[in-house]
Design a protein around this motif. Structure first.
Motif, PDB file in Angstrom:
ATOM      1  N   TRP A 342       0.841  -1.191   0.000  1.00 49.71           N
ATOM      2  CA  TRP A 342       0.000   0.000   0.000  1.00 49.71           C
ATOM      3  C   TRP A 342       0.875   1.239   0.000  1.00 49.71           C
ATOM      4  N   LEU A 343       0.478   2.225  -0.814  1.00 49.10           N
ATOM      5  CA  LEU A 343       1.201   3.489  -0.892  1.00 49.10           C
ATOM      6  C   LEU A 343       0.231   4.641  -0.749  1.00 49.10           C
ATOM      7  N   ALA A 344       0.769   5.797  -0.343  1.00 48.81           N
ATOM      8  CA  ALA A 344      -0.049   7.002  -0.189  1.00 48.81           C
ATOM      9  C   ALA A 344       0.696   8.185  -0.786  1.00 48.81           C
ATOM     10  N   ILE A 345      -0.025   9.009  -1.516  1.00 50.38           N
ATOM     11  CA  ILE A 345       0.529  10.234  -2.073  1.00 50.38           C
ATOM     12  C   ILE A 345      -0.518  11.328  -1.912  1.00 50.38           C
ATOM     13  N   ASN A 346      -0.090  12.562  -1.810  1.00 51.09           N
ATOM     14  CA  ASN A 346      -1.029  13.669  -1.661  1.00 51.09           C
ATOM     15  C   ASN A 346      -2.102  13.578  -2.746  1.00 51.09           C
ATOM     16  N   ARG A 347      -3.352  13.692  -2.335  1.00 54.37           N
ATOM     17  CA  ARG A 347      -4.468  13.489  -3.258  1.00 54.37           C
ATOM     18  C   ARG A 347      -4.386  14.403  -4.478  1.00 54.37           C
ATOM     19  N   VAL A 348      -3.836  15.596  -4.304  1.00 54.83           N
ATOM     20  CA  VAL A 348      -3.752  16.546  -5.422  1.00 54.83           C
ATOM     21  C   VAL A 348      -2.838  16.035  -6.535  1.00 54.83           C
ATOM     22  N   HIS A 349      -2.031  15.014  -6.239  1.00 52.73           N
ATOM     23  CA  HIS A 349      -1.094  14.506  -7.244  1.00 52.73           C
ATOM     24  C   HIS A 349      -1.575  13.226  -7.922  1.00 52.73           C
ATOM     25  N   LYS A 350      -2.821  12.849  -7.691  1.00 51.34           N
ATOM     26  CA  LYS A 350      -3.331  11.596  -8.256  1.00 51.34           C
ATOM     27  C   LYS A 350      -3.238  11.597  -9.778  1.00 51.34           C
ATOM     28  N   GLU A 351      -3.711  12.649 -10.426  1.00 49.48           N
ATOM     29  CA  GLU A 351      -3.695  12.677 -11.888  1.00 49.48           C
ATOM     30  C   GLU A 351      -2.267  12.665 -12.419  1.00 49.48           C
ATOM     31  N   SER A 352      -1.384  13.433 -11.796  1.00 45.56           N
ATOM     32  CA  SER A 352       0.015  13.454 -12.232  1.00 45.56           C
ATOM     33  C   SER A 352       0.651  12.081 -12.086  1.00 45.56           C
ATOM     34  N   LEU A 353       0.363  11.404 -10.976  1.00 44.38           N
ATOM     35  CA  LEU A 353       0.894  10.056 -10.765  1.00 44.38           C
ATOM     36  C   LEU A 353       0.435   9.123 -11.879  1.00 44.38           C
ATOM     37  N   ASN A 354      -0.830   9.184 -12.246  1.00 48.46           N
ATOM     38  CA  ASN A 354      -1.343   8.312 -13.294  1.00 48.46           C
ATOM     39  C   ASN A 354      -0.641   8.564 -14.624  1.00 48.46           C
ATOM     40  N   ILE A 355      -0.421   9.821 -14.944  1.00 43.75           N
ATOM     41  CA  ILE A 355       0.278  10.171 -16.188  1.00 43.75           C
ATOM     42  C   ILE A 355       1.711   9.648 -16.158  1.00 43.75           C
ATOM     43  N   LEU A 356       2.385   9.869 -15.044  1.00 48.37           N
ATOM     44  CA  LEU A 356       3.787   9.447 -14.944  1.00 48.37           C
ATOM     45  C   LEU A 356       3.908   7.935 -14.966  1.00 48.37           C
ATOM     46  N   GLN A 357       2.976   7.226 -14.310  1.00 47.89           N
ATOM     47  CA  GLN A 357       2.993   5.764 -14.344  1.00 47.89           C
ATOM     48  C   GLN A 357       2.859   5.242 -15.773  1.00 47.89           C
ATOM     49  N   TYR A 358       2.092   5.935 -16.568  1.00 46.70           N
ATOM     50  CA  TYR A 358       1.843   5.499 -17.946  1.00 46.70           C
ATOM     51  C   TYR A 358       3.076   5.710 -18.829  1.00 46.70           C
ATOM     52  N   HIS A 359       3.811   6.816 -18.603  1.00 39.33           N
ATOM     53  CA  HIS A 359       4.886   7.202 -19.516  1.00 39.33           C
ATOM     54  C   HIS A 359       6.289   6.826 -19.033  1.00 39.33           C
ATOM     55  N   LEU A 360       6.472   6.605 -17.730  1.00 39.20           N
ATOM     56  CA  LEU A 360       7.814   6.429 -17.178  1.00 39.20           C
ATOM     57  C   LEU A 360       7.905   5.161 -16.349  1.00 39.20           C
ATOM     58  N   TYR A 361       9.153   4.801 -16.037  1.00 35.32           N
ATOM     59  CA  TYR A 361       9.427   3.694 -15.122  1.00 35.32           C
ATOM     60  C   TYR A 361       9.651   4.301 -13.743  1.00 35.32           C
TER      61      TYR A 361
END
Length: 463
Positions: A342-361
């Motif tokens: 389980w991981l947690a990141i500031n909710r405001v960064h959810k969309e950015s995380l999804n984009i980065l997961q898609y494009h980067l390792y």
């Protein structure tokens, strides 16, 4: 005058550089050692004794003597970072360009390991800002991840990608720091072995490599975003010539950074575009060699296409509620799983995380909380060191200095616990990691790959 073993033609190559004082420079290398400096973690205030402040960084301090950082538990708790003073100038640049801008920003540290400038950037931004720390060399990623985990913040993502991979993230970042691979002449006093690798041919190779890195990453910078470029080289080919190229071929505009004369920093302008740069010479500043420049992007390289996220796991709200128990301000975080973790990141960064997961390792995203086993959480080391942990939800055990060193060496700890279960192991109120308290023993869960391996600790040498 020069009996210091500088490489052939090195001093001659600097003779025409603005503000270069050869005698002062040689004397500094012959007669003085590199100063020892630390930068305090503003998120983990402690009772660390400090001496003279670094003038361009409020959290930076010179130490009169060099202690044994390995045997200081507060170092392992992430209360400070050992960083060269000149490098802290990046803090001054970021605060200057951010002084009238309170909008959230996304920041990229492209060449981030071992993490000094990443932890600095993380201190200079807020929780609604996002830091992506990237390191292309995979063997250097673990130390970058460890240092950012010690720093304790949840608005951080660590990636391991080539600079050209970021060209897919068109106009994504508002600030990009490129602390570029260079010929290393600024580290001659601190690392004399670097002299054996310096040559005019290597300077030219580094210049070409820097051009490629910048051309690859610049599409990811937003219009009106800022590029901070730095090297630990004195060669104008790697510094002012690169800044000229950025202004001439990539439509970047030079930003002048205010400095004080008493700091000893040499302000320069490039030959063609008159772009501002800042040089640090040992003997003129109390620090090592550095070049830094700040530029603003004035063109638009387009936007990313529509993004549809198909990567999210379906997760149970019951499990999320279990995880939330261990997190302060739990509703302000987005929770997700990677395998069983389980991981947690500031909710405001959810969309950015999804984009980065898609494009980067990605190697690290936010804070790794741990694994759920039924009703119990097996907590992760990142959670222990984080500033988001709800300490009221867990046991805590305060260690003295000798016990803390035993713990950090992953030895048995001399304790007689009266409670059972997972416990934060603290030193002076700062978490070092986890142990499991059992009726007849203590299981030490400090990560073995970062344990202290030195055979005998000296008397306490904390700063």
């Amino acid at each position: 005058m020069n009996n210091y073993p500088f490489p052939e033609n090195f001093l001659a190559s600097l003779s025409a550089e603005n503000g270069f004082d050869e005698q002062n420079f040689v004397n500094a290398h012959q007669n003085s050692d590199a100063p020892t400096t630390i930068r305090l973690n503003p998120f983990k205030p402690s009772a660390i004794k400090t001496d003279e402040q670094v003038p361009w960084c409020a959290d930076g301090f010179y130490l009169n003597t060099r202690p044994s950082f390995t045997f200081d538990p507060l170092f392992h708790a992430g209360c400070y970072y050992v960083q060269e003073a000149s490098s802290m100038f990046i803090d001054h640049i970021v605060k200057h360009i951010r002084q009238n801008n309170t909008e959230p920003v996304k920041v990229l540290d492209l060449c981030a390991a071992p993490g000094g400038k990443s932890t600095l950037l993380n201190s200079a931004i807020g929780p609604d800002d996002l830091l992506v720390a990237n390191e292309i060399i995979k063997t250097r990623v673990p130390i970058l991840t460890d240092n950012l985990s010690r720093w304790g913040q949840s608005n951080v993502i660590v990636s391991s990608n080539d600079p050209k991979d970021f060209s897919r993230l068109k106009s994504f970042f508002d600030i990009i720091l490129v602390d570029a691979p260079c010929s290393g002449s600024g580290m001659f006093r601190k690392d004399p072995q670097a002299m054996n690798e310096w040559s005019e041919a290597n300077v030219e190779l580094c210049h070409q490599r820097q051009e490629r890195i910048l051309a690859d990453v610049l599409p990811a910078l937003n219009e009106d975003g800022y590029l901070i470029y730095s090297t630990c080289s004195y060669s104008h080919q790697e510094n002012e010539d690169i800044v000229d190229l950025l202004c001439r071929e990539f439509d970047l505009e030079s930003i002048r950074i205010p400095i004080y004369k008493e700091w000893g920093i040499v302000e320069t302008q490039s030959a063609q575009q008159k772009a501002w740069g800042y040089r640090f010479y040992p003997g003129q500043v109390k620090g090592e060699g550095l070049f830094a420049a700040c530029l603003q992007k004035k063109n638009n390289t387009g936007q990313m296409g529509n993004f549809k996220n198909n990567m999210q796991q379906k997760i149970s709200s019951r499990e999320i509620d279990q995880v939330k128990t261990y997190i302060n301000n739990a509703d302000s975080f987005y929770y997700f799983k990677v395998s069983d973790d389980w991981l947690a990141i500031n909710r405001v960064h959810k969309e950015s995380l999804n984009i980065l997961q898609y494009h980067l390792y990605l190697k690290k995203s936010g804070v790794r909380v741990g694994q759920l086993m039924g009703k119990d959480l097996i907590p992760d080391h990142e959670l222990a060191l984080s500033t988001i942990i709800n300490k009221e939800a867990v046991l805590q055990t305060e260690l003295n200095y000798d016990q803390a060193i035993q713990y950090l060496r992953r030895d048995n700890i001399d304790l007689n616990p009266t409670e059972k279960g997972w416990s934060l192991m603290n030193f002076e109120g700062h978490a070092l990691g986890w142990a499991k308290l059992l009726p007849n023993r203590i299981n030490n869960y400090y990560p073995k790959e970062i344990r202290i391996l030195a055979p005998q600790p000296p008397k306490r040498g904390a700063v």
